[in-house]
Design a protein around this motif. Structure first.
Motif, PDB file in Angstrom:
ATOM      1  N   ALA A 149       0.818  -1.213   0.000  1.00 27.08           N
ATOM      2  CA  ALA A 149       0.000   0.000   0.000  1.00 27.08           C
ATOM      3  C   ALA A 149       0.850   1.260   0.000  1.00 27.08           C
ATOM      4  O   ALA A 149       0.525   2.247  -0.665  1.00 27.08           O
ATOM      5  N   GLU A 150       1.967   1.263   0.754  1.00 24.62           N
ATOM      6  CA  GLU A 150       2.823   2.453   0.796  1.00 24.62           C
ATOM      7  C   GLU A 150       3.441   2.752  -0.557  1.00 24.62           C
ATOM      8  O   GLU A 150       3.758   3.906  -0.861  1.00 24.62           O
ATOM      9  N   HIS A 151       3.624   1.722  -1.368  1.00 27.74           N
ATOM     10  CA  HIS A 151       4.211   1.929  -2.696  1.00 27.74           C
ATOM     11  C   HIS A 151       3.310   2.776  -3.580  1.00 27.74           C
ATOM     12  O   HIS A 151       3.753   3.286  -4.622  1.00 27.74           O
ATOM     13  N   ARG A 152       2.032   2.949  -3.179  1.00 21.75           N
ATOM     14  CA  ARG A 152       1.099   3.748  -3.979  1.00 21.75           C
ATOM     15  C   ARG A 152       1.533   5.204  -4.064  1.00 21.75           C
ATOM     16  O   ARG A 152       1.123   5.924  -4.973  1.00 21.75           O
ATOM     17  N   ALA A 153       2.309   5.667  -3.094  1.00 21.54           N
ATOM     18  CA  ALA A 153       2.641   7.093  -3.046  1.00 21.54           C
ATOM     19  C   ALA A 153       3.274   7.569  -4.351  1.00 21.54           C
ATOM     20  O   ALA A 153       2.964   8.664  -4.834  1.00 21.54           O
ATOM     21  N   ALA A 154       4.165   6.765  -4.942  1.00 24.84           N
ATOM     22  CA  ALA A 154       4.845   7.202  -6.168  1.00 24.84           C
ATOM     23  C   ALA A 154       3.885   7.325  -7.354  1.00 24.84           C
ATOM     24  O   ALA A 154       3.783   8.401  -7.962  1.00 24.84           O
ATOM     25  N   PRO A 155       3.155   6.260  -7.742  1.00 24.96           N
ATOM     26  CA  PRO A 155       2.245   6.426  -8.892  1.00 24.96           C
ATOM     27  C   PRO A 155       1.107   7.401  -8.623  1.00 24.96           C
ATOM     28  O   PRO A 155       0.663   8.104  -9.546  1.00 24.96           O
ATOM     29  N   LEU A 156       0.624   7.474  -7.379  1.00 29.14           N
ATOM     30  CA  LEU A 156      -0.434   8.445  -7.074  1.00 29.14           C
ATOM     31  C   LEU A 156       0.071   9.867  -7.242  1.00 29.14           C
ATOM     32  O   LEU A 156      -0.643  10.740  -7.768  1.00 29.14           O
ATOM     33  N   THR A 157       1.281  10.138  -6.796  1.00 30.70           N
ATOM     34  CA  THR A 157       1.830  11.487  -6.939  1.00 30.70           C
ATOM     35  C   THR A 157       2.057  11.823  -8.407  1.00 30.70           C
ATOM     36  O   THR A 157       1.785  12.951  -8.850  1.00 30.70           O
ATOM     37  N   LEU A 158       2.523  10.855  -9.176  1.00 28.67           N
ATOM     38  CA  LEU A 158       2.685  11.089 -10.618  1.00 28.67           C
ATOM     39  C   LEU A 158       1.338  11.327 -11.282  1.00 28.67           C
ATOM     40  O   LEU A 158       1.220  12.195 -12.169  1.00 28.67           O
ATOM     41  N   ALA A 159       0.314  10.586 -10.873  1.00 25.07           N
ATOM     42  CA  ALA A 159      -1.032  10.813 -11.420  1.00 25.07           C
ATOM     43  C   ALA A 159      -1.516  12.214 -11.067  1.00 25.07           C
ATOM     44  O   ALA A 159      -2.089  12.923 -11.904  1.00 25.07           O
ATOM     45  N   GLY A 160      -1.296  12.628  -9.820  1.00 23.56           N
ATOM     46  CA  GLY A 160      -1.685  13.971  -9.415  1.00 23.56           C
ATOM     47  C   GLY A 160      -0.946  15.038 -10.186  1.00 23.56           C
ATOM     48  O   GLY A 160      -1.519  16.055 -10.589  1.00 23.56           O
TER      49      GLY A 160
ATOM     50  N   GLY B 189      -3.736  13.776  -2.062  1.00 23.30           N
ATOM     51  CA  GLY B 189      -4.227  13.431  -0.732  1.00 23.30           C
ATOM     52  C   GLY B 189      -4.112  11.945  -0.450  1.00 23.30           C
ATOM     53  O   GLY B 189      -3.706  11.531   0.643  1.00 23.30           O
ATOM     54  N   LEU B 190      -4.436  11.104  -1.446  1.00 22.22           N
ATOM     55  CA  LEU B 190      -4.314   9.657  -1.271  1.00 22.22           C
ATOM     56  C   LEU B 190      -2.859   9.234  -1.153  1.00 22.22           C
ATOM     57  O   LEU B 190      -2.528   8.298  -0.405  1.00 22.22           O
ATOM     58  N   ALA B 191      -1.977   9.911  -1.879  1.00 23.11           N
ATOM     59  CA  ALA B 191      -0.545   9.606  -1.764  1.00 23.11           C
ATOM     60  C   ALA B 191      -0.053   9.861  -0.349  1.00 23.11           C
ATOM     61  O   ALA B 191       0.725   9.075   0.209  1.00 23.11           O
ATOM     62  N   LEU B 192      -0.522  10.947   0.242  1.00 23.30           N
ATOM     63  CA  LEU B 192      -0.105  11.265   1.605  1.00 23.30           C
ATOM     64  C   LEU B 192      -0.761  10.356   2.630  1.00 23.30           C
ATOM     65  O   LEU B 192      -0.201  10.138   3.708  1.00 23.30           O
ATOM     66  N   GLU B 193      -1.934   9.832   2.332  1.00 24.61           N
ATOM     67  CA  GLU B 193      -2.511   8.813   3.201  1.00 24.61           C
ATOM     68  C   GLU B 193      -1.669   7.544   3.153  1.00 24.61           C
ATOM     69  O   GLU B 193      -1.451   6.881   4.183  1.00 24.61           O
ATOM     70  N   ALA B 194      -1.168   7.200   1.966  1.00 22.28           N
ATOM     71  CA  ALA B 194      -0.337   6.005   1.826  1.00 22.28           C
ATOM     72  C   ALA B 194       1.002   6.179   2.530  1.00 22.28           C
ATOM     73  O   ALA B 194       1.508   5.248   3.159  1.00 22.28           O
ATOM     74  N   ASP B 195       1.582   7.376   2.417  1.00 24.75           N
ATOM     75  CA  ASP B 195       2.878   7.659   3.046  1.00 24.75           C
ATOM     76  C   ASP B 195       2.926   9.135   3.416  1.00 24.75           C
ATOM     77  O   ASP B 195       3.265   9.980   2.588  1.00 24.75           O
ATOM     78  N   PRO B 196       2.578   9.481   4.660  1.00 24.78           N
ATOM     79  CA  PRO B 196       2.539  10.896   5.069  1.00 24.78           C
ATOM     80  C   PRO B 196       3.881  11.605   4.955  1.00 24.78           C
ATOM     81  O   PRO B 196       3.926  12.834   4.933  1.00 24.78           O
ATOM     82  N   ARG B 197       4.969  10.852   4.860  1.00 24.47           N
ATOM     83  CA  ARG B 197       6.306  11.475   4.783  1.00 24.47           C
ATOM     84  C   ARG B 197       6.805  11.617   3.350  1.00 24.47           C
ATOM     85  O   ARG B 197       7.960  12.021   3.141  1.00 24.47           O
TER      86      ARG B 197
END
Length: 388
Positions: free
Chosen positions: A313-324, A341-349
């Motif tokens: 689930a934490e790996h989502r941060a990269a593709p979600l941020t690219l999508a954003g 917002g979903l990227a930060l839910e996956a990895d707040p840091r």
């Protein structure tokens, strides 16, 4: 607390549309955010004697009522702090509570259940000298005012929301080119991880990819090779998605996403997801943002986000941020804010998501960053003939 942050004033506010009364304020909400908020608290800063719209905060309604006082305090403080950072302290606030009735509950009962939350928000904003001018509940196609005591305009049974697209606000939004991009639930669903057997299969392949790639990514020489392999794979997939554009253009969002999922094998998705955990690789992938690449890239990043299942689930941060990022540079700020917002839910840091989220919510222009990435890409392309 997770929220979309302050939303920069939309072009609609420059057209000086005057909203009169709870009915028009209720109708305005999706145009303020760019989507229909589901299960949400929305607080809007108001400025000046005419109540000009300013920063906006959205977050999910906590399921436990005992959390409501702290939530209200945090929302009010966040609105004030973010507005001050933009140099414009709110003179007042506007509150929306949006939630569909629970099973067996009527819309009016949902409104009454949420009344204590409205009270906490009004109190919290008042303490910070941002008096609430109106507090509305939207549920089951009906709206109520928590502030207006006049049954002639705000009856106890509520009032029906205006038909979609038939109001003054809808006409002004259409003139200004502002779109309402479905509901928050629909935007979020496009990025949600797969479930069931498909998720189990993908997680197994991610385990295998991680076992092979992660040790290589820890060594300097192998790390360089993995970066090149990941970018080459990404470029091939980008071409594949671009070549399929005509086939998905006429489909609904759900059908288009399903078609995109079929374009991507579990093995390809796993290799790209693991490879994008490298910061430099991710930054190179962010260069895929120009006109003919943007929509295929957005579809690819969404599809990858859906493949980050189970323990990944934490790996989502990269593709979600690219999508954003791609959504933002192509003018779809509502979808961008949801993805960030979903990227930060996956990895707040996740720093990349935090920076882009803040910039998008602060109304900054993405063009300077695009120019920087163009120069970076030109430099890379000059050194290598292999690029998307």
């Amino acid at each position: 607390m997770t929220h979309t942050g302050p939303v920069h004033d939309q072009p609609l506010t420059d057209n000086r549309v005057t909203l009169r009364g709870p009915a028009e304020l209720a109708d305005a909400l999706p145009y303020l955010l760019g989507y229909h908020p589901d299960d949400s608290v929305v607080v809007v800063g108001l400025h000046g004697g005419n109540g000009r719209f300013g920063g906006r905060i959205r977050l999910g309604i906590p399921s436990l009522p005992q959390e409501w006082p702290d939530t209200a305090r945090q929302v009010a403080e966040c609105l004030l702090d973010n507005s001050r950072a933009r140099g414009n302290r709110p003179d007042g606030a506007l509150i929306y509570l949006c939630q569909e009735p629970s099973p067996g509950e009527t819309p009016q009962q949902a409104m009454e259940r949420l009344r204590p939350l409205a009270h906490e928000l009004r109190t919290a904003c008042g303490r910070l000298e941002m008096p609430v001018q109106e507090a509305l509940c939207l549920s089951g196609g009906t709206y109520w005012s928590y502030c207006c005591p006049d049954p002639r305009c705000c009856p106890a049974e509520g009032s029906p929301l205006a038909p979609v697209g038939r109001s003054t606000m809808a006409a002004a939004a259409a003139y200004a080119g502002i779109q309402v991009r479905g509901s928050l639930r629909e935007l979020t669903a496009r990025l949600a991880p797969l479930t069931g057997l498909a998720a189990e299969d993908q997680e197994g392949v991610l385990d295998e990819a991680g076992a092979v790639l992660l040790p290589r990514m820890l060594g300097e020489a192998d790390r360089t090779e993995v970066r090149a392999e990941t970018l080459a794979l990404g470029a091939r997939l980008l071409r594949r998605f671009r070549n399929s554009s005509r086939a998905v253009d006429h489909l609904s969002a759900t059908d288009a996403d399903a078609a995109d999922d079929r374009l991507l094998s579990d093995t390809e998705a796993a290799a790209l997801i693991v490879g994008l955990q490298d910061r430099l690789t991710r930054d190179r992938a962010a260069e895929w943002m120009e006109s003919r690449e943007a929509q295929p890239a957005l579809r690819l990043w969404r599809a990858l986000s859906r493949r980050c299942v189970g323990a990944y689930a934490e790996h989502r941060a990269a593709p979600l941020t690219l999508a954003g990022w791609v959504a933002w540079v192509t003018g779809d700020e509502p979808s961008a804010r949801v993805a960030f917002g979903l990227a930060l839910e996956a990895d707040p840091r996740y720093v990349f998501a935090r920076l882009l989220h803040s910039a998008c919510n602060g109304g900054l222009d993405p063009e300077p960053l695009r120019q920087c990435l163009r120069k970076q890409r030109t430099s890379h392309d000059a050194r290598s003939p292999h690029h998307a």
